[in-house]
Motif scaffolding. Structure first.
Motif, PDB file in Angstrom:
ATOM      1  N   ALA A  61       0.829  -1.205   0.000  1.00 37.30           N
ATOM      2  CA  ALA A  61       0.000   0.000   0.000  1.00 37.30           C
ATOM      3  C   ALA A  61       0.867   1.259   0.000  1.00 37.30           C
ATOM      4  O   ALA A  61       0.487   2.285  -0.583  1.00 37.30           O
ATOM      5  CB  ALA A  61      -0.944  -0.002   1.199  1.00 37.30           C
ATOM      6  N   ALA A  62       2.015   1.202   0.618  1.00 36.80           N
ATOM      7  CA  ALA A  62       2.923   2.348   0.643  1.00 36.80           C
ATOM      8  C   ALA A  62       3.447   2.673  -0.756  1.00 36.80           C
ATOM      9  O   ALA A  62       3.816   3.817  -1.040  1.00 36.80           O
ATOM     10  CB  ALA A  62       4.080   2.084   1.594  1.00 36.80           C
ATOM     11  N   TRP A  63       3.467   1.685  -1.637  1.00 41.19           N
ATOM     12  CA  TRP A  63       3.945   1.896  -2.992  1.00 41.19           C
ATOM     13  C   TRP A  63       2.911   2.588  -3.879  1.00 41.19           C
ATOM     14  O   TRP A  63       3.257   3.159  -4.911  1.00 41.19           O
ATOM     15  CB  TRP A  63       4.329   0.562  -3.634  1.00 41.19           C
ATOM     16  CG  TRP A  63       5.726   0.149  -3.358  1.00 41.19           C
ATOM     17  CD1 TRP A  63       6.165  -0.692  -2.378  1.00 41.19           C
ATOM     18  CD2 TRP A  63       6.888   0.566  -4.058  1.00 41.19           C
ATOM     19  NE1 TRP A  63       7.523  -0.813  -2.431  1.00 41.19           N
ATOM     20  CE2 TRP A  63       7.995  -0.058  -3.463  1.00 41.19           C
ATOM     21  CE3 TRP A  63       7.101   1.414  -5.137  1.00 41.19           C
ATOM     22  CZ2 TRP A  63       9.288   0.143  -3.910  1.00 41.19           C
ATOM     23  CZ3 TRP A  63       8.394   1.602  -5.584  1.00 41.19           C
ATOM     24  CH2 TRP A  63       9.470   0.972  -4.968  1.00 41.19           C
ATOM     25  N   LEU A  64       1.649   2.533  -3.514  1.00 48.61           N
ATOM     26  CA  LEU A  64       0.609   3.068  -4.396  1.00 48.61           C
ATOM     27  C   LEU A  64       0.780   4.550  -4.728  1.00 48.61           C
ATOM     28  O   LEU A  64       0.674   4.928  -5.900  1.00 48.61           O
ATOM     29  CB  LEU A  64      -0.780   2.798  -3.805  1.00 48.61           C
ATOM     30  CG  LEU A  64      -1.184   1.324  -3.774  1.00 48.61           C
ATOM     31  CD1 LEU A  64      -2.554   1.179  -3.158  1.00 48.61           C
ATOM     32  CD2 LEU A  64      -1.145   0.715  -5.164  1.00 48.61           C
ATOM     33  N   GLU A  76       2.687   7.678 -12.721  1.00 46.63           N
ATOM     34  CA  GLU A  76       1.676   7.726 -13.780  1.00 46.63           C
ATOM     35  C   GLU A  76       1.421   9.180 -14.190  1.00 46.63           C
ATOM     36  O   GLU A  76       1.326   9.497 -15.378  1.00 46.63           O
ATOM     37  CB  GLU A  76       0.363   7.083 -13.308  1.00 46.63           C
ATOM     38  CG  GLU A  76       0.440   5.614 -12.994  1.00 46.63           C
ATOM     39  CD  GLU A  76       0.475   4.720 -14.212  1.00 46.63           C
ATOM     40  OE1 GLU A  76       0.279   5.191 -15.345  1.00 46.63           O
ATOM     41  OE2 GLU A  76       0.711   3.513 -14.026  1.00 46.63           O
ATOM     42  N   LEU A  77       1.311  10.050 -13.202  1.00 44.06           N
ATOM     43  CA  LEU A  77       1.089  11.466 -13.482  1.00 44.06           C
ATOM     44  C   LEU A  77       2.269  12.061 -14.252  1.00 44.06           C
ATOM     45  O   LEU A  77       2.082  12.782 -15.240  1.00 44.06           O
ATOM     46  CB  LEU A  77       0.878  12.223 -12.167  1.00 44.06           C
ATOM     47  CG  LEU A  77       0.492  13.691 -12.270  1.00 44.06           C
ATOM     48  CD1 LEU A  77      -0.814  13.866 -13.031  1.00 44.06           C
ATOM     49  CD2 LEU A  77       0.375  14.276 -10.871  1.00 44.06           C
ATOM     50  N   ALA A  78       3.484  11.744 -13.837  1.00 37.94           N
ATOM     51  CA  ALA A  78       4.682  12.245 -14.530  1.00 37.94           C
ATOM     52  C   ALA A  78       4.725  11.736 -15.966  1.00 37.94           C
ATOM     53  O   ALA A  78       5.077  12.485 -16.888  1.00 37.94           O
ATOM     54  CB  ALA A  78       5.936  11.823 -13.778  1.00 37.94           C
ATOM     55  N   ALA A  94       6.387  -4.490 -10.886  1.00 42.23           N
ATOM     56  CA  ALA A  94       6.945  -5.831 -10.697  1.00 42.23           C
ATOM     57  C   ALA A  94       7.120  -6.160  -9.217  1.00 42.23           C
ATOM     58  O   ALA A  94       6.866  -7.287  -8.786  1.00 42.23           O
ATOM     59  CB  ALA A  94       8.280  -5.964 -11.440  1.00 42.23           C
ATOM     60  N   VAL A  95       7.550  -5.175  -8.426  1.00 41.40           N
ATOM     61  CA  VAL A  95       7.707  -5.386  -6.979  1.00 41.40           C
ATOM     62  C   VAL A  95       6.358  -5.717  -6.356  1.00 41.40           C
ATOM     63  O   VAL A  95       6.237  -6.667  -5.581  1.00 41.40           O
ATOM     64  CB  VAL A  95       8.335  -4.144  -6.302  1.00 41.40           C
ATOM     65  CG1 VAL A  95       8.218  -4.233  -4.792  1.00 41.40           C
ATOM     66  CG2 VAL A  95       9.790  -4.008  -6.706  1.00 41.40           C
ATOM     67  N   LEU A  96       5.339  -4.962  -6.704  1.00 44.10           N
ATOM     68  CA  LEU A  96       4.002  -5.241  -6.172  1.00 44.10           C
ATOM     69  C   LEU A  96       3.523  -6.636  -6.583  1.00 44.10           C
ATOM     70  O   LEU A  96       2.931  -7.360  -5.785  1.00 44.10           O
ATOM     71  CB  LEU A  96       3.004  -4.185  -6.643  1.00 44.10           C
ATOM     72  CG  LEU A  96       3.071  -2.853  -5.922  1.00 44.10           C
ATOM     73  CD1 LEU A  96       2.155  -1.833  -6.587  1.00 44.10           C
ATOM     74  CD2 LEU A  96       2.687  -3.019  -4.470  1.00 44.10           C
ATOM     75  N   SER A  97       3.795  -6.996  -7.817  1.00 48.21           N
ATOM     76  CA  SER A  97       3.379  -8.312  -8.291  1.00 48.21           C
ATOM     77  C   SER A  97       4.086  -9.431  -7.524  1.00 48.21           C
ATOM     78  O   SER A  97       3.466 -10.422  -7.140  1.00 48.21           O
ATOM     79  CB  SER A  97       3.667  -8.435  -9.789  1.00 48.21           C
ATOM     80  OG  SER A  97       3.146  -9.644 -10.281  1.00 48.21           O
ATOM     81  N   LYS A  98       5.383  -9.260  -7.260  1.00 50.69           N
ATOM     82  CA  LYS A  98       6.130 -10.254  -6.484  1.00 50.69           C
ATOM     83  C   LYS A  98       5.615 -10.362  -5.050  1.00 50.69           C
ATOM     84  O   LYS A  98       5.695 -11.408  -4.430  1.00 50.69           O
ATOM     85  CB  LYS A  98       7.621  -9.919  -6.465  1.00 50.69           C
ATOM     86  CG  LYS A  98       8.324 -10.220  -7.760  1.00 50.69           C
ATOM     87  CD  LYS A  98       9.788  -9.840  -7.682  1.00 50.69           C
ATOM     88  CE  LYS A  98      10.468 -10.038  -9.015  1.00 50.69           C
ATOM     89  NZ  LYS A  98      11.864  -9.604  -8.998  1.00 50.69           N
ATOM     90  N   TYR A 135      -4.866  -3.080  -7.777  1.00 52.09           N
ATOM     91  CA  TYR A 135      -3.777  -3.981  -7.417  1.00 52.09           C
ATOM     92  C   TYR A 135      -4.285  -5.039  -6.448  1.00 52.09           C
ATOM     93  O   TYR A 135      -4.954  -4.716  -5.468  1.00 52.09           O
ATOM     94  CB  TYR A 135      -2.609  -3.205  -6.786  1.00 52.09           C
ATOM     95  CG  TYR A 135      -1.947  -2.287  -7.775  1.00 52.09           C
ATOM     96  CD1 TYR A 135      -0.913  -2.735  -8.582  1.00 52.09           C
ATOM     97  CD2 TYR A 135      -2.386  -0.977  -7.935  1.00 52.09           C
ATOM     98  CE1 TYR A 135      -0.318  -1.904  -9.511  1.00 52.09           C
ATOM     99  CE2 TYR A 135      -1.797  -0.139  -8.872  1.00 52.09           C
ATOM    100  CZ  TYR A 135      -0.764  -0.609  -9.651  1.00 52.09           C
ATOM    101  OH  TYR A 135      -0.178   0.219 -10.581  1.00 52.09           O
ATOM    102  N   GLY A 136      -3.934  -6.299  -6.728  1.00 51.19           N
ATOM    103  CA  GLY A 136      -4.315  -7.413  -5.869  1.00 51.19           C
ATOM    104  C   GLY A 136      -5.559  -8.105  -6.376  1.00 51.19           C
ATOM    105  O   GLY A 136      -6.186  -7.680  -7.344  1.00 51.19           O
TER     106      GLY A 136
END
Length: 168
Positions: A65-68, A75-77, A103-107, A149-150
């Motif tokens: 969640a901290a990565w969101l 995405e904005l950039a 990729a980190v979130l997916s792992k 995500y998830g």
């Protein structure tokens, strides 16, 4: 006195039988207590294992969640960098960082969901807009405004989408 000898032997046998019965009862009690202690230890091990797994899952969710916000800012950039032709190298770098974060979130067990053309699923999507479209069946996702995500119970957030509605 001879008559008393058989009685003494009889009493001795009775005392021996009583002592043996008491020993057997005590042994059975100790064995029962030992089996209960072993069962309690096994139950404790299982409970600790479940608790540890739950804590690990909660921590993974907290980290993911901290990565969101990072992904949202990337995405904005990317959306702003697409407007400037001289920023190709910056754009490629930002895309690489975004892909790495995804990729980190997916792992961690939180795959990205940003599919269009799929049927709206309230368990995976949050409809934030309805768009009149004649080329798409009503109820289909036509635009993903923010990816989800998830999956299932391990969903960090649903995808925020625009859904097709019947033209009036």
């Amino acid at each position: 006195m001879n008559e008393n000898v058989p009685e003494a032997r009889k009493e001795s046998r009775e005392e021996s039988a009583t002592a043996s019965a008491e020993t057997d009862a005590k042994l059975a009690e100790l064995e029962d207590r030992w089996l209960r202690a072993v069962a309690d230890l096994d139950n404790l091990r299982k409970r600790i294992s479940r608790d540890n797994e739950r804590l690990r899952a909660e921590e993974r969710a907290r980290v993911a969640a901290a990565w969101l916000p990072v992904l949202d800012n990337l995405e904005l950039a990317l959306s702003h960098a697409c407007r400037d032709d001289d920023a190709k190298a910056v754009l490629d770098g930002v895309r690489a960082v975004r892909d790495q974060a995804v990729a980190v979130l997916s792992k961690l067990g939180y795959p990205r969901h940003d599919e269009t053309g799929v049927i709206f699923d309230p368990a995976r999507h949050e409809a934030v807009a309805a768009v009149e479209r004649t080329d798409v069946e009503p109820g289909n996702v036509v635009e993903v405004l923010q990816p989800g995500y998830g999956e299932g119970e391990r969903q960090l957030r649903p995808a925020r989408v625009a859904v097709a509605k019947k033209a009036e």
